[in-house]
Design a protein around this motif. Structure first.
Motif, PDB file in Angstrom:
ATOM      1  N   UNK A 363       0.218 -30.663   9.749  1.00 57.97           N
ATOM      2  CA  UNK A 363      -0.828 -31.766   9.545  1.00 57.97           C
ATOM      3  C   UNK A 363      -2.359 -31.211  10.045  1.00 57.97           C
ATOM      4  N   UNK A 364      -2.335 -30.258  11.115  1.00 55.77           N
ATOM      5  CA  UNK A 364      -3.769 -29.784  11.357  1.00 55.77           C
ATOM      6  C   UNK A 364      -4.080 -28.600  10.735  1.00 55.77           C
ATOM      7  N   UNK A 365      -3.068 -27.810  10.277  1.00 57.75           N
ATOM      8  CA  UNK A 365      -3.762 -26.641   9.338  1.00 57.75           C
ATOM      9  C   UNK A 365      -3.293 -26.518   7.952  1.00 57.75           C
ATOM     10  N   UNK A 366      -1.855 -26.840   7.808  1.00 56.36           N
ATOM     11  CA  UNK A 366      -1.497 -26.515   6.197  1.00 56.36           C
ATOM     12  C   UNK A 366      -1.890 -27.428   5.405  1.00 56.36           C
ATOM     13  N   UNK A 367      -2.195 -28.925   5.780  1.00 52.25           N
ATOM     14  CA  UNK A 367      -2.817 -29.835   4.985  1.00 52.25           C
ATOM     15  C   UNK A 367      -4.079 -29.555   4.447  1.00 52.25           C
ATOM     16  N   UNK A 368      -4.975 -29.009   5.340  1.00 51.86           N
ATOM     17  CA  UNK A 368      -6.213 -28.551   5.097  1.00 51.86           C
ATOM     18  C   UNK A 368      -6.313 -27.594   3.873  1.00 51.86           C
ATOM     19  N   UNK A 369      -5.446 -26.498   4.074  1.00 57.79           N
ATOM     20  CA  UNK A 369      -5.582 -25.321   3.053  1.00 57.79           C
ATOM     21  C   UNK A 369      -4.805 -26.119   1.893  1.00 57.79           C
TER      22      UNK A 369
END
Length: 501
Positions: A363-369
């Motif tokens: 939710x913090x890193x993968x979703x933004x990418x």
């Protein structure tokens, strides 16, 4: 000659938004049902069962990707024929696509049923997890031809521009699955008796949902739009070369994603069933939260195909840019929502320890990418619909076959027999590896695609035969030939040419 398609006039951003949002409603609902099914399985109180369903989906992903390749071919050929006003050609191609897809996917399903246990062992499944995943595949794989028939039917509807009915195909199947799921999985549903079949019940609902998809799609294609004719073997064999010339590289492109996902799953499996359960939840969240981006890749294909068929190259480039803008806005909003809800998601699935950490990092890193994954989808759709499907294959396999293994190794995983690399992030490293590979290749593909579409030249007065084409940059002339009619017919132009040639 019939009138040109509906995407050849009006605001391209509006077409992108309407087709994507309506498509995403149906897709997101289906993904929601899949997400809730995994949630129900997690409520059975055994992480091994949650892991089993996740591993089974990883295997199914390979087979579904082949079907997606045929759906892409149907969209490309049918939309271009409709854009050029050749409705009878579009009708014949739609029929041939559905027949050919069913035959190919039947053979794929048999092969996967026979090899399912070996594939699951490669992913790290053992003991009860292996047994449950194998049984789930045995029950669901026979329905693959039915499901892909529905996928191709939905693609034909998108090529026609019927956003509402394309949405209803998946929406109706999702409603059926949502209603049946709890009663087949649990013994008691709010005081009402259920069958209590557990994971077997989840598999049965998947088969029922796939059958509903096929029935709804065929009904709309045949009865509403009359875009399917009585199947004729001579027509299927005549169109097979054109269809396979797009479907083969498109399927190869799609297969890269489950290959990369399998590597990621095998990597996280090194940390046990809890880590796999967390990864399975993160994978389902990807489908659920970013259904609009998956719908975007299908929506933009029909828009680009119709405008290229009509010779409107200015609108092709505009639609591409609008799709990138829509993607950035959609992912930004969704990322913020996922980050805010991460604690609730972890608690809802009863995750703890490493499984919870994997979900939080997603939710913090993968979703933004994922914005860069969306850029990659848009570029691939443009390449597939403009005569360069090999380029899509190169982009995807560079990410999934090279960048993801490299990133996994750097993040401290044992990959393809290699010892772990220099860094060590534990199980969450799988999220970082996927994000790094996606950012690098998504950005490169978006720029490549933008340069390509802004340099397109409209078809000239001299128009090649539908079954022939100049060589591609890749050296594969057959791929461009697929974006026209079958051999012997005449086209409105074929593989796009660059200005100045």
């Amino acid at each position: 000659m019939a009138a040109p398609g509906r995407f050849t006039t009006g605001s391209t951003f509006r077409h992108v938004a309407v087709m994507t949002l309506t498509g995403s409603l149906g897709l997101t609902f289906m993904f929601l049902v899949d997400f809730v099914t995994l949630l129900y399985v997690s409520w059975l109180g055994d992480e091994r069962l949650t892991s089993a369903v996740g591993l089974a989906w990883t295997i199914q992903y390979f087979t579904i990707s082949i079907g997606i390749g045929f759906a892409i071919a149907a969209t490309a050929l049918v939309s271009r024929s409709l854009g050029a006003g050749r409705r009878e050609t579009a009708r014949r191609l739609a029929t041939s696509a559905m027949v050919l897809t069913t035959l190919v996917m039947s053979a794929v399903a048999v092969a996967m049923i026979l090899g399912r246990e070996e594939a699951l062992r490669w992913l790290g499944a053992r003991g009860e997890t292996l047994e449950a995943a194998s049984r789930f595949l045995l029950l669901t794989l026979p329905s693959l031809p039915v499901m892909t028939l529905g996928m191709v039917g939905s693609s034909v509807l998108r090529a026609e521009g019927d956003a509402r009915r394309a949405m209803m195909v998946t929406l109706t199947a999702g409603v059926v699955a949502a209603a049946a799921d709890p009663f087949l999985i649990f013994e008691d549903v709010f005081g009402l008796p259920g069958l209590g079949l557990g994971v077997d019940g989840a598999a049965a609902v998947m088969v029922l949902s796939r059958a509903t998809t096929a029935v709804m799609a065929l009904r709309a294609v045949i009865l509403v739009h009359d875009l399917a004719a009585r199947p004729r073997w001579s027509a299927v064999t005549e169109d097979a070369k054109a269809l396979l010339a797009v479907a083969t590289p498109a399927s190869a492109t799609q297969l890269s994603t489950p290959f990369g996902n399998a590597l990621l799953t095998a990597g996280v499996a090194q940390y046990g069933d809890g880590a796999v359960a967390g990864w399975s939840v993160a994978s389902r969240m990807t489908l659920l939260a970013f259904g609009g981006i998956f719908a975007l890749s299908g929506a933009i294909g029909g828009i680009i195909g119709q405008n290229w068929g009509a010779g409107r190259v200015d609108r092709v480039a505009r639609a591409y840019r609008d799709a990138l803008l829509f993607c950035a806005i959609y992912v930004g909003v969704t990322w913020a929502a996922l980050w805010s809800a991460s604690g609730w998601i972890v608690a809802g699935f009863g995750l703890s320890g490493v499984g919870a950490e994997v979900v939080v990092r997603f939710t913090q890193v993968g979703a933004g990418a994922f914005v860069f994954a969306g850029f990659l989808f848009v570029a691939n759709s443009a390449f597939n619909n403009l005569g360069k499907p090999i380029w899509s294959t190169v982009c995807n396999w560079t990410r999934d076959g090279a960048a993801i293994p490299l990133a996994l190794w750097v993040c401290g995983f044992s990959v393809l027999g290699l010892a772990p690399g220099p860094l060590s992030f534990g199980a969450p490293g799988v999220i970082y590896a996927q994000a790094a590979a996606t950012v690098a290749l998504g950005a490169a593909a978006a720029i490549w695609g933008l340069i390509w579409v802004t340099g397109l030249k409209a078809p000239g007065a001299r128009r090649p035969a539908w079954g022939s084409a100049p060589p591609l940059a890749s050296g594969r002339a057959a791929a461009a030939a697929a974006l026209g009619e079958s051999a012997g017919a005449r086209a409105e132009g074929l593989a796009p040419r660059r200005r100045g040639r």
